[in-house]
Design an enzyme around this catalytic site. Structure first.
Site, PDB file in Angstrom:
ATOM      1  N   ASN A   9       0.868  -1.183   0.000  1.00  0.00           N
ATOM      2  CA  ASN A   9       0.000   0.000   0.000  1.00  0.00           C
ATOM      3  C   ASN A   9       0.904   1.232   0.000  1.00  0.00           C
ATOM      4  OD1 ASN A   9      -1.819   2.035   0.485  1.00  0.00           O
ATOM      5  ND2 ASN A   9      -2.249   1.426   2.614  1.00  0.00           N
ATOM      6  N   LYS A  11       0.091   4.245  -0.281  1.00  0.00           N
ATOM      7  CA  LYS A  11      -0.584   5.424   0.296  1.00  0.00           C
ATOM      8  C   LYS A  11      -0.383   6.643  -0.633  1.00  0.00           C
ATOM      9  CE  LYS A  11       0.257   3.405   4.779  1.00  0.00           C
ATOM     10  NZ  LYS A  11       0.196   3.549   6.220  1.00  0.00           N
ATOM     11  N   HIS A  96      -9.418   0.892   4.802  1.00  0.00           N
ATOM     12  CA  HIS A  96      -8.142   1.074   5.496  1.00  0.00           C
ATOM     13  C   HIS A  96      -8.358   1.951   6.729  1.00  0.00           C
ATOM     14  CE1 HIS A  96      -4.020   2.320   6.346  1.00  0.00           C
ATOM     15  NE2 HIS A  96      -3.654   1.234   5.694  1.00  0.00           N
ATOM     16  N   GLU A  98      -6.748   4.332   7.880  1.00  0.00           N
ATOM     17  CA  GLU A  98      -6.559   5.769   7.667  1.00  0.00           C
ATOM     18  C   GLU A  98      -7.817   6.395   7.072  1.00  0.00           C
ATOM     19  OE1 GLU A  98      -2.867   5.511   5.507  1.00  0.00           O
ATOM     20  OE2 GLU A  98      -1.869   4.865   7.345  1.00  0.00           O
ATOM     21  N   GLU A 168      -5.282  -5.345  10.578  1.00  0.00           N
ATOM     22  CA  GLU A 168      -4.289  -4.291  10.778  1.00  0.00           C
ATOM     23  C   GLU A 168      -4.577  -3.562  12.088  1.00  0.00           C
ATOM     24  OE1 GLU A 168      -2.359  -3.048   6.859  1.00  0.00           O
ATOM     25  OE2 GLU A 168      -4.157  -1.843   7.071  1.00  0.00           O
ATOM     26  N   GLY A 174       2.267   2.156  10.636  1.00  0.00           N
ATOM     27  CA  GLY A 174       3.146   3.316  10.454  1.00  0.00           C
ATOM     28  C   GLY A 174       3.824   3.775  11.730  1.00  0.00           C
ATOM     29  N   SER A 214       3.529  -2.331  10.272  1.00  0.00           N
ATOM     30  CA  SER A 214       4.986  -2.281  10.400  1.00  0.00           C
ATOM     31  C   SER A 214       5.658  -3.605  10.055  1.00  0.00           C
ATOM     32  CB  SER A 214       5.380  -1.796  11.805  1.00  0.00           C
ATOM     33  OG  SER A 214       4.830  -0.512  12.044  1.00  0.00           O
TER      34      SER A 214
HETATM   35  C1  PEP Z   1      -0.721  -0.028   5.943  1.00  0.00           C
HETATM   36  O1  PEP Z   1      -0.744   1.121   5.547  1.00  0.00           O
HETATM   37  O2  PEP Z   1      -1.631  -0.791   5.602  1.00  0.00           O
HETATM   38  C2  PEP Z   1       0.369  -0.447   6.807  1.00  0.00           C
HETATM   39  C3  PEP Z   1       0.301  -1.631   7.356  1.00  0.00           C
HETATM   40  O3  PEP Z   1       1.406   0.445   6.986  1.00  0.00           O
HETATM   41  P1  PEP Z   1       2.843   0.144   7.668  1.00  0.00           P
HETATM   42  O4  PEP Z   1       3.355  -1.131   7.061  1.00  0.00           O
HETATM   43  O5  PEP Z   1       3.677   1.319   7.334  1.00  0.00           O
HETATM   44  O6  PEP Z   1       2.597  -0.010   9.138  1.00  0.00           O
END
Ligand code: PEP
Length: 260
Positions: A9, A11, A96, A98, A168, A174, A214
């Site tokens: 992703n 973003k 997601h 976000e 997630e 992040g 992460s």
């Molecule tokens: C994501 O945006 O779905 C995500 C898991 O980000 P990150 O790997 O940076 O934590």
């Protein structure tokens, strides 16, 4: 046996189409032709056409990061599923965190988008996960169940089998914090049990459930080795080809060894 599925992703990155093309080229050349592990990248929508051209001839899927549930009309700023397909997409990320937490997206909206994605044969990647406060309050399973019930309403077992879920935990996205393999496996096992209860064991056994939060080359192997963790949705580490390819290499090694 479910194939492992690693999706990137991107973003709102990178900052230019040239950089997006360069990243896609590096991922394409690193992945090669082998399809032992499923791979997809989800760039910003303005780069989809260019990235699709780069990925021609490769097994790597292309995903949008969001879509609207309506098929056309006066919806300024939105994109339909058919537009994503026209741009070369095979997948779309829905719900997601976000968007859920930053932009107020609801389970009902995620559900409407999911049904619309099925209408154009996009493979949906539906994200769910609890916040830090919810985990601390012991509400993780209640939160996951609420998101599953609301986001997946009205699906047939066959449609459910075609959904990719991404667990997630919001606190791990992040932040550099990663759920331990045990924490992630517990959540995935809960999701699988819920799927089995709602859609039957045979369907539950077919649903790919990714972990996201992460994921990096050095923690991917331990996470992916767990029985109910079927891949990863990768944010930050998908922006560096070497890191994303390192996660894919870890997945390939788990796939080659097999799980218990
Ligand atoms: C994501 O945006 O779905 C995500 C898991 O980000 P990150 O790997 O940076 O934590």
């Amino acid at each position: 046996m479910r194939s492992l599925f690693i999706a990137g992703n991107w973003k709102m990155n990178p900052g230019t189409a040239e950089a997006a093309v360069a990243l896609a080229e590096a991922v394409k050349s690193g992945v090669g032709a082998a399809a032992d592990v499923r791979v997809a990248v989800c760039p910003p929508s303005v780069y989809l056409h260019r990235v699709d051209q780069v990925l021609e001839g490769s097994p790597i899927g292309l995903g949008g990061q969001n879509m609207y549930w309506k098929t056309e009309g006066a919806y300024t700023g939105e994109l339909s599923g058919a537009m994503l397909v026209d741009a070369g997409c095979t997948h779309v990320i829905l719900g997601h965190s976000e968007r859920r937490h930053g932009m107020g997206e609801t389970d009902a909206q995620v559900n409407a988008k999911l049904h619309s994605a099925f209408g154009v044969q996009l493979i949906p990647i539906v994200c769910i996960g609890e916040t830090q406060d919810e985990r601390a309050a012991g509400q993780t399973e209640d939160v996951l169940q609420g998101q599953l019930v609301g986001s997946l309403a009205g699906l047939s077992p066959e449609q459910m089998a075609g959904v990719v879920l991404a667990y997630e935990p919001v606190w791990a996205i992040g932040t550099g914090l990663t759920a331990t393999p045990e924490q992630a496996q517990d959540a995935h096992a809960f999701i699988r049990a819920w799927l089995s209860n709602e859609f039957g064991a045979a369907t539950a056994a077919r649903v790919v459930v990714q972990y996201g939060g992460s994921v990096k080359p050095d923690n991917a192997g331990d996470l992916l080795a767990r029985p109910d963790i079927d891949g990863a949705l990768v944010g930050g580490a998908s922006l560096k080809a070497a890191d994303f390819l390192g996660i894919i290499t870890a997945a390939r090694s788990v796939a080659a060894k097999g799980k218990d």
